[in-house]
Scaffold this active site. Structure first.
Site, mmCIF file in Angstrom:
data_model
loop_
_atom_site.group_PDB
_atom_site.id
_atom_site.type_symbol
_atom_site.label_atom_id
_atom_site.label_comp_id
_atom_site.label_asym_id
_atom_site.label_seq_id
_atom_site.Cartn_x
_atom_site.Cartn_y
_atom_site.Cartn_z
ATOM 1 C CB SER A 61 7.806 -3.597 -2.238
ATOM 2 O OG SER A 61 6.617 -3.403 -2.926
ATOM 3 C CE LYS A 64 7.140 -4.665 -5.762
ATOM 4 N NZ LYS A 64 6.629 -3.275 -5.760
ATOM 5 C CE1 TYR A 189 4.689 -8.005 -6.617
ATOM 6 C CE2 TYR A 189 2.327 -7.936 -6.194
ATOM 7 C CZ TYR A 189 3.563 -7.327 -6.179
ATOM 8 O OH TYR A 189 3.680 -6.043 -5.711
ATOM 9 C CE1 TYR A 241 7.929 0.578 -4.057
ATOM 10 C CE2 TYR A 241 7.694 1.760 -2.007
ATOM 11 C CZ TYR A 241 7.686 0.590 -2.701
ATOM 12 O OH TYR A 241 7.440 -0.565 -2.054
ATOM 13 C CB VAL A 259 3.013 -1.320 1.806
ATOM 14 C CG1 VAL A 259 3.178 -0.268 0.732
ATOM 15 C CG2 VAL A 259 2.589 -2.647 1.220
HETATM 16 N N1 GLN Z 1 2.053 -6.402 -2.033
HETATM 17 C C1 GLN Z 1 2.083 -4.998 -2.224
HETATM 18 C C2 GLN Z 1 1.348 -4.626 -3.492
HETATM 19 O O1 GLN Z 1 1.469 -5.329 -4.438
HETATM 20 C C3 GLN Z 1 3.507 -4.554 -2.301
HETATM 21 C C4 GLN Z 1 3.641 -3.078 -2.489
HETATM 22 C C5 GLN Z 1 4.706 -2.453 -1.662
HETATM 23 O O2 GLN Z 1 5.234 -3.010 -0.697
HETATM 24 N N2 GLN Z 1 5.008 -1.232 -1.988
HETATM 25 O O3 GLN Z 1 0.641 -3.654 -3.567
#
Ligand code: GLN
Length: 305
Positions: A61, A64, A189, A241, A259
């Site tokens: 993430s 992003k 993505y 988050y 993650v």
């Molecule tokens: N690739 C992960 C997902 O789409 C990214 C989520 C994350 O890092 N929180 O679930």
């Protein structure tokens, strides 16, 4: 400074056993739960590190914030935020409920999966390959590391199992948030999430944001100042988050987690911070990484508030 960092890492290893490595993307189970490391790049060009800073992991993430900057530069602020909101959420990063219930007709913010997938749909390119290759080039430039590439196994694993993300994307296609081909958007993505980095790379990317969009080691402006400011603000309100509020109180820095176990932290006008620690808390943030940042912020008095 390296001694201080080693000490902070040593003090916080005790938290690692309380967390879990992400497993909903099967390939992420291979992450090293015991790893904890930090890398700092200052705007004067000094570099410091501690613990397992050489550990490789996927950016997940944290990508992003990079695609958000690129999408704004491709489309303008107004267009991007007509499709994706700017408000934090109390739901998990991959939650579906806000999408329909909040009645905004758009995802709440660009840091949750729904918002980030919508952002990926706005990256310019004639094909999804071209769009991703622009993202990868941008990450390479921001990190000063031309060797960065995707971890193919993680990409395939995520593409195979990413049905939650698929459902978010198809829902957004039905409401008009996503205008192009859904599978092509998801491919961008999944690939952006699978870029493999170390916390050194994260610290360099963070240093560019700390320097308001100018690459400290070349002097080149790569992100407009206003765009860098928007991204940092959204990192403060949404980057961790549904743990963003507590993180702002305890650490007080713009940050983004993933993650894969990474956290990218920005100390404005001072330094970029990269953390690795694949053992995650229940919200999906690096459990040791958050503690390391807390100690660092207190020791160096880094809170922006
Ligand atoms: N690739 C992960 C997902 O789409 C990214 C989520 C994350 O890092 N929180 O679930």
């Amino acid at each position: 400074m390296n001694e201080i960092l080693d000490e902070i890492i040593y003090e916080n290893r005790k938290y690692l056993c309380e967390g879990q490595v992400a497993s909903y993307i099967p390939e992420l189970k291979n992450g090293n739960k015991d790893a904890l490391g930090i890398y700092i790049t200052t705007l004067e060009g000094k570099e410091y590190f501690g613990g397992d800073y050489y550990t490789k992991f996927t950016i997940q993430s944290i990508s992003k914030i990079i695609t958000l900057a690129l999408a704004i530069m491709d489309n303008g602020i107004e267009y991007v935020f007509s499709k994706v909101g700017m408000e934090p959420t109390t739901e998990a990063f991959n939650s579906i409920v806000d999408l329909e219930m909040k009645n905004l007709n758009k995802p709440l913010n660009p840091m949750i999966n729904a918002g980030a997938i919508a952002i990926s749909s706005m990256i310019k390119g004639d094909t999804s390959e071209e769009a991703f290759s622009r993202v990868l080039d941008f990450v390479r430039k921001l990190s000063g590391n031309e060797e960065l590439d995707l971890n193919y196994n993680v990409y395939v694993s995520e593409k195979k199992t990413g049905n939650r993300n698929r459902s978010l994307a198809y829902f957004m296609k039905s409401t008009g948030v996503i205008e192009n081909d859904v599978e092509a958007v998801l491919d961008v993505y999944f690939k952006q999430c699978s870029i493999e980095v170390t916390c050194k790379d994260l610290s360099k990317i963070a240093a560019v944001f700390a320097n308001n969009g100018v690459i400290p080691w070349t002097g080149e402006r790569i992100i407009e100042k206003e765009v860098a400011q928007i991204v940092k603000t959204i990192m403060v309100t949404c980057g961790m988050y549904d743990g963003s509020g507590e993180f702002a109180v305890k650490i007080g820095l713009p940050a983004k987690s993933g993650v894969g176990g990474g956290i990218l932290g920005v100390s404005p006008n001072k330094m970029g911070i990269g953390i690795v620690g694949p053992s995650l808390d229940k919200r999906g943030n690096s459990i040791g990484g958050v503690e390391v940042l807390k100690d660092l912020s207190q020791k160096l008095d880094l809170s922006i508030f």
